[in-house]
Motif scaffolding. Structure first.
Motif, mmCIF file in Angstrom:
data_model
loop_
_atom_site.group_PDB
_atom_site.id
_atom_site.type_symbol
_atom_site.label_atom_id
_atom_site.label_comp_id
_atom_site.label_asym_id
_atom_site.label_seq_id
_atom_site.Cartn_x
_atom_site.Cartn_y
_atom_site.Cartn_z
ATOM 1 N N THR A 632 42.923 49.332 45.699
ATOM 2 C CA THR A 632 43.227 50.788 45.338
ATOM 3 C C THR A 632 44.080 51.354 46.137
ATOM 4 O OG1 THR A 632 41.647 51.776 46.714
ATOM 5 C CG2 THR A 632 41.031 50.977 44.226
ATOM 6 N N GLU A 636 52.329 48.827 43.117
ATOM 7 C CA GLU A 636 53.038 47.624 42.419
ATOM 8 C C GLU A 636 53.921 47.027 43.031
ATOM 9 O OE1 GLU A 636 54.244 47.078 37.749
ATOM 10 O OE2 GLU A 636 53.843 49.129 38.410
ATOM 11 N N HIS A 641 49.807 42.046 44.210
ATOM 12 C CA HIS A 641 49.319 43.300 43.385
ATOM 13 C C HIS A 641 48.419 42.796 42.315
ATOM 14 C CE1 HIS A 641 49.291 47.151 41.612
ATOM 15 N NE2 HIS A 641 49.518 46.795 40.451
ATOM 16 N N THR A 643 45.018 44.027 39.645
ATOM 17 C CA THR A 643 44.356 45.059 38.710
ATOM 18 C C THR A 643 43.209 44.318 38.263
ATOM 19 O OG1 THR A 643 45.610 44.237 36.865
ATOM 20 C CG2 THR A 643 46.568 46.136 37.873
ATOM 21 N N THR A 645 40.030 44.518 35.081
ATOM 22 C CA THR A 645 39.852 44.980 33.728
ATOM 23 C C THR A 645 38.405 44.694 33.457
ATOM 24 O OG1 THR A 645 42.193 44.672 33.135
ATOM 25 C CG2 THR A 645 40.754 44.973 31.305
#
Length: 699
Positions: A632, A636, A641, A643, A645
């Motif tokens: 967090t 980017e 980097h 993420t 989901t």
């Protein structure tokens, strides 16, 4: 002149820059006696025994044998030790290099900085208070006219120090060398088995003997017993020079010419491995030519004892895992009485479908048929009423390797004798073959009954034992305390006669609470055990490789490891034009990612990427850290980097790794450097011309 100075400065700067770029580019490529009393402290005893291949020749007394000792994986740097002779009397080192029982002018025995030390035959070195749970490795250096027969074939001795110490014996065979016309060629078959344990099965081993390149066919030899020296029978080689021995036997071929070539080769025996060379050759010598063969069937052992060496009818459960932290089912082992050194029965046991096996005190499981080089873990399940002393960590022995020398892994427990103790033990039950990758903390609440209600007990002091030591903590305002799987906490200062309750709070979606809250009156001791069922929630890891223009890069190779030493490979991946699935069905845990090849024209990613994947308490949401930094907090445009989901049954982690282009100038010879210097000189000449014209105008 001042222009020449300027040119010199420019050239010097240019060469410094080139040299700097070269350095960067290169970096990228780049009087006390022994008694029968038990030892009570964690000491290490190393003994040296020598036998003769021919009893007619006396073993030299003045030969020093050289060893290397490692403790905890590191050389034993300047460790002092004491030495005792064959009678158990202590002998001393003196400044003139002599060793005797005289105590005047004595100096301590000590290893050098690399762990080297020496012993004479029939002497024992005692390294005092090495420490409970410390691993050791001892290697003997080769010595002319001596063959190491135990540990087998020149292998090292490895193990773990127990609370009452550990003992290792090195045995050598003295092979004299004299001038004679004939010799006895003796081929000996030994079985490598853990010291103190008896292997009673009889297996036949087959050999081929050649002399001067030809089969030694249809020749008589005598079979002798290695221990008693008794001649058992005569036999004859076949037309191919083949002969047969059992473990613990020797074949004696008499009246063989000296100084001729011999070759002995052993045929493969099912389920057995040869330690050392399968084929041995050389020139015969008098009075005896000794050829040693050692075979092994055992891979490693797990030993269970209590700290007071007592027996118990209690059963202790163990978990065997492979290098990927998966339960190892169907692993075969023999069950031994570790006091007598003999098998309990003739049965061959196996670990169950979840990798578990059980032992009682003074029993040893000796595992068989596992290839050398295989990685494994062994853990003992916490047992209420006992404190694990060895190994120190409740995670047991991790990243162990099957070697030629069979290592026995000691598990030592101490029975709890103190009264007025409330203990809480946390167990994890795996219903699949997968074992938790990391230590997860579980939260419990301690309450005391007050009338009809229970009230949290704040500031209650409890301890968590760690080997021979213990850490002390307090419960918080809500009576909460954390506990890891396979751990036990002990509350020692609670009020006697009061009723206490312990309940677990649900904190992790991958662990389902199986045990309800428990309560009891504290009269003497209370033991509460809580079990959780581990059902891992899987995730998929996706990876893409890009430059900072967000253009996909093909051909980058990555490898993911489950340990920091990078020996346990989880999977490998080669980047494509678009994001690809790297690892499917990954579990939460700590992993290490390394780029092993970069795309053409781009720099290789430096260092190792540490990925810590956990789940949030209660929600089960994925939490990821990259090299200790929470994702967090990343941007980017950062080099790495990530993420996450949520995707129904499985979550996804999407990882992008950015590469930067190489800036490379040919500097290692050839035409490149000449061209570079030429361009630099032309540039400098141009600068000089401009400066001269400017000077004329000013003049």
């Amino acid at each position: 002149m001042k222009y020449l100075k300027r040119i010199g400065v420019i050239l010097l700067a240019a060469f410094c820059m080139v040299a700097g770029m070269q350095a960067v580019q290169a970096q990228d490529n780049t009087n006390v006696t022994f008694t029968n009393e038990e030892n009570k402290t964690p000491d290490l005893f190393i003994s040296k025994h020598v036998e003769s291949a021919d009893d007619r020749y006396e073993i030299p007394k003045d030969v020093a044998f050289h060893f290397v000792l490692k403790l905890g994986g590191k050389p034993a740097n300047r460790e002092q030790y004491r030495v005792f002779d064959e009678n158990g009397d202590e002998v001393f080192n003196h400044s003139d290099g002599t060793i005797s029982s005289d105590t005047t002018n004595k100096i301590p025995f000590m290893t050098d900085r690399n762990g080297n030390f020496t012993l004479y035959g029939e002497h024992t070195a005692k390294f005092e208070y090495v420490g409970n749970g410390v691993s050791y490795e001892i290697f003997e250096l080769p010595q002319e006219n001596f063959q190491q027969i135990s540990p087998a074939a020149g292998t090292s001795a490895t193990g773990t120090i127990k609370p009452d110490g550990s003992r290792v014996e090195f045995v050598n065979l003295y092979v004299p060398n004299v001038e004679k016309k004939t010799t006895d060629l003796v081929v000996t078959k030994r079985i490598s088995y853990p010291q103190g344990y008896v292997f009673e099965e009889e297996t036949s081993f087959h050999f081929i003997l050649k002399l001067e390149g030809k089969p030694y066919a249809n020749e008589i030899y005598t079979i002798k017993d290695n221990v008693s020296g008794e001649e058992l029978k005569e036999a004859r080689t076949d037309e191919n020079g083949k002969f047969t021995l059992k473990g613990g036997q020797s074949a004696v071929f008499k009246e063989i010419k000296t100084n001729i070539d011999y070759e002995v080769a052993e045929e493969k025996a099912d389920g057995w491995r040869v330690i050392g060379d399968v084929k041995q050759s050389g020139a015969t010598q008098a009075p005896v030519t000794a050829v040693q063969y050692t075979n092994a069937i055992a891979s490693f052992g797990v030993n269970k004892t209590l700290s007071d060496n007592s027996t118990s009818e209690d059963t202790f459960r163990f978990l065997l895992m492979d290098h990927t932290k998966k339960a190892w089912s169907g692993a075969r082992y023999y069950l031994y009485n570790s006091v007598s050194g003999k098998r309990v029965d003739d049965q061959t046991y196996e670990t169950d479908e979840h990798g578990y096996f059980t032992l009682k005190a003074n029993q040893t499981a000796i595992f068989i048929g596992i290839e050398p080089g295989t990685l494994y873990d062994v853990q003992e399940e916490a047992k209420p009423g006992y404190i694990q002393k060895t190994p120190v960590s409740t995670t047991g022995y991790e990243d162990k390797v099957v070697g030629d020398n069979v290592e026995i892994l000691p598990f030592v427990n101490e029975p709890i004798k103190e009264e007025g103790v409330l203990s809480v033990t946390k167990l994890i039950e795996n219903t699949t073959d997968e074992i938790p990758m990391d230590d997860i903390k579980f939260t419990f609440v301690l309450s005391r009954k007050n009338g009809e209600v229970y009230e949290p007990v704040k500031d209650a002091i409890y301890v968590i034992p760690i080997g021979n030591s213990e850490s002390t903590y307090k419960t918080n305002e809500q009576g909460e305390f954390p506990l890891k799987g396979n751990q036990t906490v002990f509350f020692k200062g609670l009020r006697q006669g009061e009723t206490y309750k312990v309940e677990e709070k649900q904190t992790n979606v991958e662990y389902v609470i199986k045990t309800e809250q428990q309560e009891d009156k504290l009269d003497k001791n209370i033991s509460f055990t809580f079990t959780n069922v581990y059902t891992p929630k899987k995730l998929d890891l996706y990876l893409s490789k890009m430059n900072h223009d967000k253009e996909a890069l093909e051909g980058a190779e990555f490898t993911l490891y489950s340990n920091e030493e990078m020996t346990n490979i989880v999977g490998s991946y080669v980047s494509e034009e678009k994001e690809g699935l790297f690892i499917e069905d990954l579990r939460a845990g700590t992993y290490y990612l390394k780029e092993t090849r970069s795309p053409k024209g781009y720099k290789l990613l430096e260092g190792i990427i540490k990925l810590e994947i956990t789940r949030e308490e209660g929600t089960g949401k994925l939490l990821v850290k990259v090299n200790g930094k929470d994702i967090t907090q990343t941007k980017e445009e950062d080099q790495i980097h990530i993420t996450t989901t949520g995707a129904g049954e499985k979550d996804e982690i999407h990882m992008t790794v950015y590469n930067v282009k190489n800036f490379w100038i040919p500097i290692t010879g050839g035409k490149g450097i000449a061209q570079l210097i030429g361009f630099a000189m032309i540039g400098c000449a141009g600068v000089l011309l401009v400066l001269k014209k400017k000077a004329k105008k000013e003049g």
